[in-house]
Design a protein around this motif. Structure first.
Motif, PDB file in Angstrom:
ATOM      1  N   LYS A 108       0.842  -1.191   0.000  1.00 44.77           N
ATOM      2  CA  LYS A 108       0.000   0.000   0.000  1.00 44.77           C
ATOM      3  C   LYS A 108       0.874   1.236   0.000  1.00 44.77           C
ATOM      4  O   LYS A 108       1.849   1.318   0.737  1.00 44.77           O
ATOM      5  N   GLN A 109       0.517   2.165  -0.845  1.00 38.85           N
ATOM      6  CA  GLN A 109       1.254   3.425  -0.906  1.00 38.85           C
ATOM      7  C   GLN A 109       0.650   4.397   0.091  1.00 38.85           C
ATOM      8  O   GLN A 109      -0.563   4.576   0.156  1.00 38.85           O
ATOM      9  N   VAL A 110       1.509   4.989   0.877  1.00 35.73           N
ATOM     10  CA  VAL A 110       1.048   5.976   1.851  1.00 35.73           C
ATOM     11  C   VAL A 110       1.253   7.348   1.243  1.00 35.73           C
ATOM     12  O   VAL A 110       2.321   7.685   0.733  1.00 35.73           O
TER      13      VAL A 110
END
Length: 111
Positions: A108-110
């Protein structure tokens, strides 16, 4: 007549004992043939602590864990093995419902 009934009851008890002994022999063989990791997992699921002892040397001490054999188990621990097997089976059943994609790692990209 009474002697025949007593003999019949003894015969039934002897037959029951032979059946139990046969199953115990199969259980003993299966348990003793488990790989160490499998045996440890089953014992953990059953809540059975492995036998250990502390060995003292001149400079140190260390904990030695004994290999568990079926004949080393108490009657209560054998009953606990049945519970542990049911616990492991329910975990296996839960994972059987999963699909291969359920085990893929998601990144997941923050923001």
């Amino acid at each position: 007549m009474e002697n025949q009934q007593v003999a019949n009851h003894r015969s039934l008890l002897r037959e029951f004992h032979q059946i139990l002994s046969g199953k115990r022999s199969l259980a003993r063989s299966a348990f003793n043939n488990l790989m160490p990791g499998q045996k440890r997992l089953l014992l953990e699921a059953s809540g059975i602590k492995q036998r250990t002892t502390t060995i003292y040397n001149v400079d140190s001490q260390f904990l030695h864990t004994f290999e568990m054999r079926y004949d080393d188990l108490t009657d209560k621990e054998i009953d606990d093995l049945k519970k542990g097997l049911r616990r492991l089976q329910s975990i296996i059943d839960a994972f059987a419902l999963c699909e291969q994609q359920d085990f893929k790692k998601e990144v997941k990209q923050v923001a």
